[in-house]
Design a protein around this motif. Sequence first.
Motif, PDB file in Angstrom:
ATOM      1  N   GLN A  32       0.870  -1.340  -0.045  1.00 31.68           N
ATOM      2  CA  GLN A  32      -0.128  -0.016   0.199  1.00 31.68           C
ATOM      3  C   GLN A  32       0.955   1.273  -0.173  1.00 31.68           C
ATOM      4  OE1 GLN A  32      -2.253  -1.260   3.625  1.00 31.68           O
ATOM      5  NE2 GLN A  32      -4.083  -0.439   2.288  1.00 31.68           N
ATOM      6  N   THR A  75       1.133   4.264  -2.810  1.00 31.88           N
ATOM      7  CA  THR A  75       0.985   5.681  -2.567  1.00 31.88           C
ATOM      8  C   THR A  75       2.263   6.515  -2.670  1.00 31.88           C
ATOM      9  OG1 THR A  75      -0.455   4.939  -0.672  1.00 31.88           O
ATOM     10  CG2 THR A  75       0.023   7.148  -0.548  1.00 31.88           C
ATOM     11  N   LEU A  92      -9.944  -3.089  -0.663  1.00 27.70           N
ATOM     12  CA  LEU A  92      -8.682  -2.634  -0.098  1.00 27.70           C
ATOM     13  C   LEU A  92      -7.818  -2.151  -1.200  1.00 27.70           C
ATOM     14  CD1 LEU A  92      -7.058  -2.528   2.607  1.00 27.70           C
ATOM     15  CD2 LEU A  92      -5.644  -4.220   1.925  1.00 27.70           C
ATOM     16  N   VAL A  93      -7.750  -2.809  -2.449  1.00 26.03           N
ATOM     17  CA  VAL A  93      -6.997  -2.220  -3.607  1.00 26.03           C
ATOM     18  C   VAL A  93      -7.832  -0.739  -3.883  1.00 26.03           C
ATOM     19  CG1 VAL A  93      -6.723  -1.936  -6.170  1.00 26.03           C
ATOM     20  CG2 VAL A  93      -6.080  -4.286  -4.434  1.00 26.03           C
ATOM     21  N   THR A 111      -6.995   1.760  -1.537  1.00 29.44           N
ATOM     22  CA  THR A 111      -5.614   2.331  -1.425  1.00 29.44           C
ATOM     23  C   THR A 111      -5.543   3.522  -2.608  1.00 29.44           C
ATOM     24  OG1 THR A 111      -4.765   0.152  -0.596  1.00 29.44           O
ATOM     25  CG2 THR A 111      -3.187   1.552  -1.648  1.00 29.44           C
ATOM     26  N   SER A 161      -4.412   7.256  -2.272  1.00 23.81           N
ATOM     27  CA  SER A 161      -3.130   7.607  -2.963  1.00 23.81           C
ATOM     28  C   SER A 161      -3.642   8.931  -3.929  1.00 23.81           C
ATOM     29  CB  SER A 161      -2.608   6.366  -3.846  1.00 23.81           C
ATOM     30  OG  SER A 161      -2.391   5.493  -2.848  1.00 23.81           O
ATOM     31  N   THR A 195      -4.803  -3.865   8.916  1.00 21.69           N
ATOM     32  CA  THR A 195      -3.695  -3.018   7.847  1.00 21.69           C
ATOM     33  C   THR A 195      -4.395  -1.552   7.482  1.00 21.69           C
ATOM     34  OG1 THR A 195      -3.252  -5.188   6.680  1.00 21.69           O
ATOM     35  CG2 THR A 195      -2.902  -3.144   5.505  1.00 21.69           C
ATOM     36  N   TYR A 234      -2.282   1.839   8.030  1.00 23.51           N
ATOM     37  CA  TYR A 234      -2.108   2.756   6.730  1.00 23.51           C
ATOM     38  C   TYR A 234      -2.981   4.107   7.081  1.00 23.51           C
ATOM     39  CZ  TYR A 234      -2.915   3.998   1.894  1.00 23.51           C
ATOM     40  OH  TYR A 234      -2.774   4.415   0.760  1.00 23.51           O
TER      41      TYR A 234
END
Length: 255
Positions: free
Chosen positions: A52, A56, A111-112, A115, A119, A232, A236
């Motif tokens: 991750q 980012t 989650l993708v 992220t 980002s 996570t 994060y």
Amino acid sequence: MKKGKQVTDDNEPPTYQEATAGYEEMEAQFAWDDKFIRQTFIRKVYAILMVQLLVTVAIIGLFTFCAPVRFFIQTHPGLYMASYMMFFATYIALSCCGELRRQFPWNIILLVLFTLSISIMMGFVSSFYNTQSVLLCVGITALVCLCVTVFSFQSKIDVTSCQGVLFSLCMVMLLCAITMSIVVPFGYVPWLHAVYAVIGAIVFTLFLAFDTQMLLGNKRYAISPEEYIFATLSIYLDIIYLFSFLLQITGQGRD
């Protein structure tokens, strides 16, 4: 008489030492299994977290160093709003839907998306600051995260039991935010914004220590090894918010 005595001896209950002879081995085996599961859980969380952070940093670098991309993102603020909406939707889904964040592959897909949305938002914000400020904040964030992680692994101080302190600091942040929303329309107050950013950086540094100790599971409160996505997500977000507040404190606008 001997026969009767033999029957009596056979009917006697076992001693405490005999009854608990195998308990120590069982407890040692359970402790070892729990430790192995926790270590596997920690490695999984940090592996996902590193991916991750790499994504980012790559997107922030692209928006900061590449002039055409920087110009495009600054002239299309709708992309920021779309990323914010995606961030909000995926965060709600991962935080509130326990079964969904444990169900593969939906947890990874969410989650993708989460992220990527964060980002892009951080890249958009960073594009308005000069390159030196962004690099400085990335370096400070990395150093703070390293120090907090070492502290969480080595210290005997239980940050997970300091929930009242964290709640109080969050209330202070909320009051600062409300004050800023009232004052800013009448004029920008630099020192008030700086106080808000400093408090935010302190709060999320403490939250990073809190979530890291929850991950380790050796303090008063711990997170379940099944919740690797949520663990996570928490760490994060702590790092991202820490970076954003540091950028507000030390960052300088692009000329």
